[in-house]
Motif scaffolding. Structure first.
Motif, PDB file in Angstrom:
ATOM      1  N   ARG A  54       0.503  -1.422  -0.052  1.00 57.55           N
ATOM      2  CA  ARG A  54      -0.357  -0.289   0.121  1.00 57.55           C
ATOM      3  C   ARG A  54       0.758   1.019  -0.005  1.00 57.55           C
ATOM      4  NH1 ARG A  54      -1.461  -1.510   5.622  1.00 57.55           N
ATOM      5  NH2 ARG A  54       0.441  -0.845   7.134  1.00 57.55           N
ATOM      6  N   SER A  55       0.217   2.282  -0.840  1.00 60.18           N
ATOM      7  CA  SER A  55       0.529   3.495  -0.501  1.00 60.18           C
ATOM      8  C   SER A  55       0.908   4.194   0.962  1.00 60.18           C
ATOM      9  CB  SER A  55       0.411   4.232  -1.623  1.00 60.18           C
ATOM     10  OG  SER A  55       0.824   4.446  -3.061  1.00 60.18           O
ATOM     11  N   ILE A  56       1.170   4.227   0.927  1.00 59.72           N
ATOM     12  CA  ILE A  56       1.239   5.325   2.652  1.00 59.72           C
ATOM     13  C   ILE A  56       1.033   7.045   2.205  1.00 59.72           C
ATOM     14  CG2 ILE A  56       1.800   6.266   4.915  1.00 59.72           C
ATOM     15  CD1 ILE A  56       3.695   3.418   4.933  1.00 59.72           C
ATOM     16  N   LYS A  57       2.468   7.656   1.676  1.00 59.53           N
ATOM     17  CA  LYS A  57       2.285   8.920   1.112  1.00 59.53           C
ATOM     18  C   LYS A  57       2.685   9.212  -0.732  1.00 59.53           C
ATOM     19  CE  LYS A  57       3.531  13.639   2.874  1.00 59.53           C
ATOM     20  NZ  LYS A  57       3.925  14.647   3.874  1.00 59.53           N
ATOM     21  N   ARG A  58       2.347   9.623  -0.977  1.00 61.79           N
ATOM     22  CA  ARG A  58       2.716  10.559  -2.757  1.00 61.79           C
ATOM     23  C   ARG A  58       2.898  11.611  -2.685  1.00 61.79           C
ATOM     24  NH1 ARG A  58      -1.269   6.208  -5.054  1.00 61.79           N
ATOM     25  NH2 ARG A  58      -2.674   8.400  -4.992  1.00 61.79           N
ATOM     26  N   SER A  59       4.242  12.865  -3.203  1.00 59.44           N
ATOM     27  CA  SER A  59       3.983  14.253  -3.599  1.00 59.44           C
ATOM     28  C   SER A  59       4.890  14.194  -5.262  1.00 59.44           C
ATOM     29  CB  SER A  59       4.670  14.295  -2.645  1.00 59.44           C
ATOM     30  OG  SER A  59       5.981  14.485  -2.456  1.00 59.44           O
ATOM     31  N   GLU A  60       4.350  14.928  -5.783  1.00 61.17           N
ATOM     32  CA  GLU A  60       5.326  15.699  -6.759  1.00 61.17           C
ATOM     33  C   GLU A  60       5.444  16.615  -6.674  1.00 61.17           C
ATOM     34  OE1 GLU A  60       2.582  15.587 -11.369  1.00 61.17           O
ATOM     35  OE2 GLU A  60       2.894  13.468  -9.797  1.00 61.17           O
ATOM     36  N   LEU A  61       6.731  17.177  -8.007  1.00 59.26           N
ATOM     37  CA  LEU A  61       6.714  17.992  -8.252  1.00 59.26           C
ATOM     38  C   LEU A  61       6.823  18.538  -9.753  1.00 59.26           C
ATOM     39  CD1 LEU A  61       8.218  21.075  -7.342  1.00 59.26           C
ATOM     40  CD2 LEU A  61       9.857  20.582  -6.710  1.00 59.26           C
ATOM     41  N   ASP A  62       6.090  19.256 -10.582  1.00 61.80           N
ATOM     42  CA  ASP A  62       6.538  19.255 -11.490  1.00 61.80           C
ATOM     43  C   ASP A  62       7.368  20.826 -11.838  1.00 61.80           C
ATOM     44  OD1 ASP A  62       6.317  19.432 -14.697  1.00 61.80           O
ATOM     45  OD2 ASP A  62       3.493  19.806 -14.335  1.00 61.80           O
ATOM     46  N   ALA A  63       8.183  19.720 -12.245  1.00 66.90           N
ATOM     47  CA  ALA A  63       9.461  21.193 -13.010  1.00 66.90           C
ATOM     48  C   ALA A  63       9.720  21.821 -14.350  1.00 66.90           C
ATOM     49  CB  ALA A  63      11.043  19.442 -12.943  1.00 66.90           C
ATOM     50  N   GLY A  64       8.588  20.469 -15.403  1.00 64.53           N
ATOM     51  CA  GLY A  64       7.492  21.581 -16.725  1.00 64.53           C
ATOM     52  C   GLY A  64       8.854  20.900 -17.603  1.00 64.53           C
ATOM     53  N   GLY A  66       7.992  18.391 -19.018  1.00 63.92           N
ATOM     54  CA  GLY A  66       8.219  16.650 -19.057  1.00 63.92           C
ATOM     55  C   GLY A  66       8.382  16.202 -17.725  1.00 63.92           C
ATOM     56  N   ALA A  67       9.027  17.206 -17.221  1.00 63.02           N
ATOM     57  CA  ALA A  67      10.218  16.250 -16.133  1.00 63.02           C
ATOM     58  C   ALA A  67       9.163  16.324 -14.816  1.00 63.02           C
ATOM     59  CB  ALA A  67      11.623  17.189 -15.816  1.00 63.02           C
ATOM     60  N   LYS A  68       9.253  15.491 -13.529  1.00 61.08           N
ATOM     61  CA  LYS A  68       8.787  15.092 -12.417  1.00 61.08           C
ATOM     62  C   LYS A  68       9.502  15.159 -11.388  1.00 61.08           C
ATOM     63  CE  LYS A  68       4.379  14.891 -13.999  1.00 61.08           C
ATOM     64  NZ  LYS A  68       2.878  13.931 -14.041  1.00 61.08           N
ATOM     65  N   TYR A  69       9.771  15.583 -10.761  1.00 64.39           N
ATOM     66  CA  TYR A  69      10.533  14.590  -8.922  1.00 64.39           C
ATOM     67  C   TYR A  69       9.033  13.971  -8.470  1.00 64.39           C
ATOM     68  CZ  TYR A  69      14.643  17.570 -10.326  1.00 64.39           C
ATOM     69  OH  TYR A  69      15.663  17.963 -10.689  1.00 64.39           O
ATOM     70  N   LEU A  70       9.211  13.028  -7.891  1.00 63.71           N
ATOM     71  CA  LEU A  70       8.613  12.300  -7.665  1.00 63.71           C
ATOM     72  C   LEU A  70       9.220  12.006  -5.451  1.00 63.71           C
ATOM     73  CD1 LEU A  70       6.941  10.190 -10.150  1.00 63.71           C
ATOM     74  CD2 LEU A  70       6.106  12.142  -9.573  1.00 63.71           C
ATOM     75  N   SER A  71       8.457  11.260  -4.983  1.00 61.69           N
ATOM     76  CA  SER A  71       8.377  10.954  -3.722  1.00 61.69           C
ATOM     77  C   SER A  71       7.004  10.115  -3.324  1.00 61.69           C
ATOM     78  CB  SER A  71       8.311  11.902  -2.568  1.00 61.69           C
ATOM     79  OG  SER A  71       8.682  11.743  -1.726  1.00 61.69           O
ATOM     80  N   HIS A  72       7.681   8.967  -3.160  1.00 61.64           N
ATOM     81  CA  HIS A  72       6.556   7.846  -2.572  1.00 61.64           C
ATOM     82  C   HIS A  72       7.196   6.927  -1.279  1.00 61.64           C
ATOM     83  CE1 HIS A  72       4.110   4.387  -4.467  1.00 61.64           C
ATOM     84  NE2 HIS A  72       3.412   4.435  -3.398  1.00 61.64           N
ATOM     85  N   HIS A  73       6.106   6.837  -0.345  1.00 59.28           N
ATOM     86  CA  HIS A  73       6.881   6.664   0.772  1.00 59.28           C
ATOM     87  C   HIS A  73       5.615   5.266   0.631  1.00 59.28           C
ATOM     88  CE1 HIS A  73       5.851   6.308   5.331  1.00 59.28           C
ATOM     89  NE2 HIS A  73       6.860   5.340   5.300  1.00 59.28           N
ATOM     90  N   CYS A 104       9.332   2.055   2.748  1.00 59.28           N
ATOM     91  CA  CYS A 104      10.140   2.081   2.064  1.00 59.28           C
ATOM     92  C   CYS A 104      10.284   3.720   1.726  1.00 59.28           C
ATOM     93  CB  CYS A 104       9.823   1.476   0.095  1.00 59.28           C
ATOM     94  SG  CYS A 104      11.036  -0.261   0.101  1.00 59.28           S
ATOM     95  N   MET A 105      11.180   4.270   0.596  1.00 57.44           N
ATOM     96  CA  MET A 105      10.733   5.729   0.626  1.00 57.44           C
ATOM     97  C   MET A 105      11.807   5.749  -0.907  1.00 57.44           C
ATOM     98  SD  MET A 105       9.523   8.101   1.144  1.00 57.44           S
ATOM     99  CE  MET A 105       9.461  10.475   1.222  1.00 57.44           C
ATOM    100  N   VAL A 106      10.968   6.655  -1.645  1.00 63.24           N
ATOM    101  CA  VAL A 106      11.504   6.282  -2.761  1.00 63.24           C
ATOM    102  C   VAL A 106      11.964   7.887  -3.341  1.00 63.24           C
ATOM    103  CG1 VAL A 106      12.002   3.790  -3.456  1.00 63.24           C
ATOM    104  CG2 VAL A 106       9.799   5.652  -4.498  1.00 63.24           C
ATOM    105  N   CYS A 107      12.602   8.054  -4.370  1.00 64.66           N
ATOM    106  CA  CYS A 107      12.555   9.961  -4.232  1.00 64.66           C
ATOM    107  C   CYS A 107      13.211   9.608  -5.787  1.00 64.66           C
ATOM    108  CB  CYS A 107      13.256  10.637  -3.660  1.00 64.66           C
ATOM    109  SG  CYS A 107      12.194  10.953  -1.991  1.00 64.66           S
ATOM    110  N   TYR A 108      12.716  10.101  -7.072  1.00 64.76           N
ATOM    111  CA  TYR A 108      13.457  10.228  -8.263  1.00 64.76           C
ATOM    112  C   TYR A 108      13.002  11.578  -9.485  1.00 64.76           C
ATOM    113  CZ  TYR A 108       9.985   7.249  -8.487  1.00 64.76           C
ATOM    114  OH  TYR A 108       8.268   6.890  -8.909  1.00 64.76           O
ATOM    115  N   LYS A 109      13.155  11.849 -10.002  1.00 65.01           N
ATOM    116  CA  LYS A 109      12.945  12.666 -11.288  1.00 65.01           C
ATOM    117  C   LYS A 109      12.625  11.350 -12.616  1.00 65.01           C
ATOM    118  CE  LYS A 109      15.198  16.075 -14.523  1.00 65.01           C
ATOM    119  NZ  LYS A 109      15.991  16.444 -14.886  1.00 65.01           N
TER     120      LYS A 109
END
Length: 162
Positions: A54-64, A66-73, A104-109
């Motif tokens: 299951r997902s606990i928390k997701r967030s994304e930052l739109d870098a414009g 077509g690029a995004k920074y995603l964080s997923h717990h 798990c915590m993952v962060c990536y572009k």
């Protein structure tokens, strides 16, 4: 006998529910979850296969552009399938309830939902009982630094002097 049948049915539904949750994720989040599962399942100490739970928390930052920074717990849960189970058989794996979850915590572009190699994706997975407040802080700092380190001049940010 009825209790055993109920437990088996519950296990099947429980296992399918986790994979349904994975399939509901957008392509970018799904790619990160799969990256973490590959890392956990390739560890030499792992005996049973772990699947998305299951997902606990997701967030994304739109870098414009077509690029995004995603964080997923999220959590991974052990299954009864041995390590090395064929990919097409994983959907039949039943979750175990006698082992701890992996947090798990993952962060990536991403660029067009594909994980980019630069900056290097941050992946931190640990058995849930061993997760400490210090680890949570390190995770948060690593993810925040990743999204803010990509600053560059954009066409809209350039001011022309006359």
């Amino acid at each position: 006998m009825a209790t055993l049948l109920l437990i088996v049915l519950f296990g099947c539904v429980w296992s399918a529910a986790g994979q349904d949750e994975l399939m509901k994720l957008s392509a970018g989040y799904k790619a990160g979850a799969k990256l973490a599962m590959e890392q956990v399942n390739s560890h030499e100490g792992v005996q049973q296969h772990f699947l998305f739970f299951r997902s606990i928390k997701r967030s994304e930052l739109d870098a414009g552009f077509g690029a995004k920074y995603l964080s997923h717990h999220f959590n991974l849960k052990p299954t009864r399938c041995p390590k090395g189970t064929a990919a097409e058989e994983l959907s039949k794996c039943k979750f175990r309830n006698d082992r701890p979850l992996i947090d798990c915590m993952v962060c990536y572009k991403t660029y067009l939902d594909e994980i980019q190699e630069s900056p290097k994706p941050y992946i931190h997975c640990i058995h849930k009982p061993a997760l400490t407040k210090d680890m949570i802080k390190v995770r948060r700092d690593a993810c925040e630094n990743m999204s803010y380190s990509a600053g560059s001049v954009t066409l809209l940010g350039v001011k022309r002097n006359r």
